[in-house]
Design a protein around this motif. Structure first.
Motif, short mmCIF file in Angstrom:
data_model
loop_
_atom_site.label_atom_id
_atom_site.label_comp_id
_atom_site.label_asym_id
_atom_site.label_seq_id
_atom_site.Cartn_x
_atom_site.Cartn_y
_atom_site.Cartn_z
N VAL A 1 0.86 -1.19 0.00
CA VAL A 1 0.00 0.00 0.00
C VAL A 1 0.89 1.24 0.00
O VAL A 1 1.81 1.35 0.81
CB VAL A 1 -0.95 0.00 1.22
N HIS A 2 0.65 2.12 -0.96
CA HIS A 2 1.46 3.33 -1.10
C HIS A 2 0.58 4.48 -1.60
O HIS A 2 -0.49 4.25 -2.15
CB HIS A 2 2.64 3.08 -2.05
N ALA A 3 1.06 5.67 -1.40
CA ALA A 3 0.30 6.87 -1.76
C ALA A 3 0.78 7.47 -3.07
O ALA A 3 1.95 7.37 -3.43
CB ALA A 3 0.43 7.91 -0.65
N HIS A 4 -0.17 8.07 -3.77
CA HIS A 4 0.12 8.89 -4.95
C HIS A 4 -0.68 10.18 -4.81
O HIS A 4 -1.79 10.18 -4.25
CB HIS A 4 -0.33 8.21 -6.25
N TRP B 1 -8.14 -0.29 -4.79
CA TRP B 1 -8.53 1.05 -4.40
C TRP B 1 -9.96 1.24 -4.87
O TRP B 1 -10.35 0.71 -5.91
CB TRP B 1 -7.64 2.12 -5.04
N GLU C 1 -4.40 6.18 -1.55
CA GLU C 1 -3.51 5.07 -1.19
C GLU C 1 -4.07 3.82 -1.84
O GLU C 1 -5.27 3.58 -1.78
CB GLU C 1 -3.42 4.90 0.33
N HIS C 2 -3.20 3.04 -2.47
CA HIS C 2 -3.67 1.85 -3.17
C HIS C 2 -2.55 0.80 -3.21
O HIS C 2 -1.44 1.04 -2.75
CB HIS C 2 -4.10 2.21 -4.60
N ASP C 3 -2.89 -0.34 -3.78
CA ASP C 3 -1.92 -1.39 -4.03
C ASP C 3 -2.31 -2.07 -5.33
O ASP C 3 -3.46 -1.98 -5.77
CB ASP C 3 -1.89 -2.41 -2.89
#
Length: 161
Positions: free
Chosen positions: A36-39, A57, A78-80
């Motif tokens: 999981v990380h942010a853009h 997401w 935030e997604h993966d």
């Protein structure tokens, strides 16, 4: 390989490719994800070359080989992305956002051939087979007979001035 492995194909850093910031060729083993990380304030266009990825997401989506996932991070999310049972190979292109301050969104274009409508005037994506009909632009030949072409406008968008 236990996690994602990526090779950067393009990353000019000088703005010479307009909105196109970077292109990576990522390989994920079965069940592996990016975490999981942010853009924020970036559009990510993912061309799945082999296998599949589950985009986690919003309502989620599966992006299969031959499909294009278009993520507009906008104001932030935030997604993966997690590879399916056969793993995945994904050509990820990062672009300046088409519209500053837009709400986040994700869509999947299933098995396009030719020009893919990205809904933006400064970047066009073409997918097809290698041959005499490949258009001019930033031409990427990741293998398997597939050709990915970006045509970009190097001018800055009005919102960035």
């Amino acid at each position: 390989m236990t996690g994602p492995e990526g090779t950067t194909l393009l990353e000019p850093g000088d703005g010479s490719l307009g909105p196109l910031l970077r292109v990576t060729d990522d390989r994920l083993p079965p069940g592996a994800g990016y975490g999981v990380h942010a853009h924020r304030a970036v559009d990510v266009v993912a061309v799945v070359l082999a296998g599949s990825v589950a985009h986690r997401w919003g309502g989620g989506a599966v992006v299969d080989a031959g499909d294009v996932g278009v993520l507009r991070a906008g104001t932030g999310l935030e997604h993966d992305e997690v590879a399916g049972p056969d793993g995945a190979r994904v050509l990820q292109s990062y672009l300046r956002p088409a519209e500053a301050g837009a709400a986040p969104a994700h869509e999947v274009v299933h098995t396009p051939r030719g020009w893919v409508d990205l809904g933006r005037p400064d970047a066009r994506l073409w997918l097809g087979e290698d041959g005499p009909d490949v258009p001019d632009g930033v031409v990427l030949r990741p293998g398997g007979g597939v050709v990915v072409v970006w045509q970009v406008d190097a001018a800055r968008p009005a919102w960035a001035d």
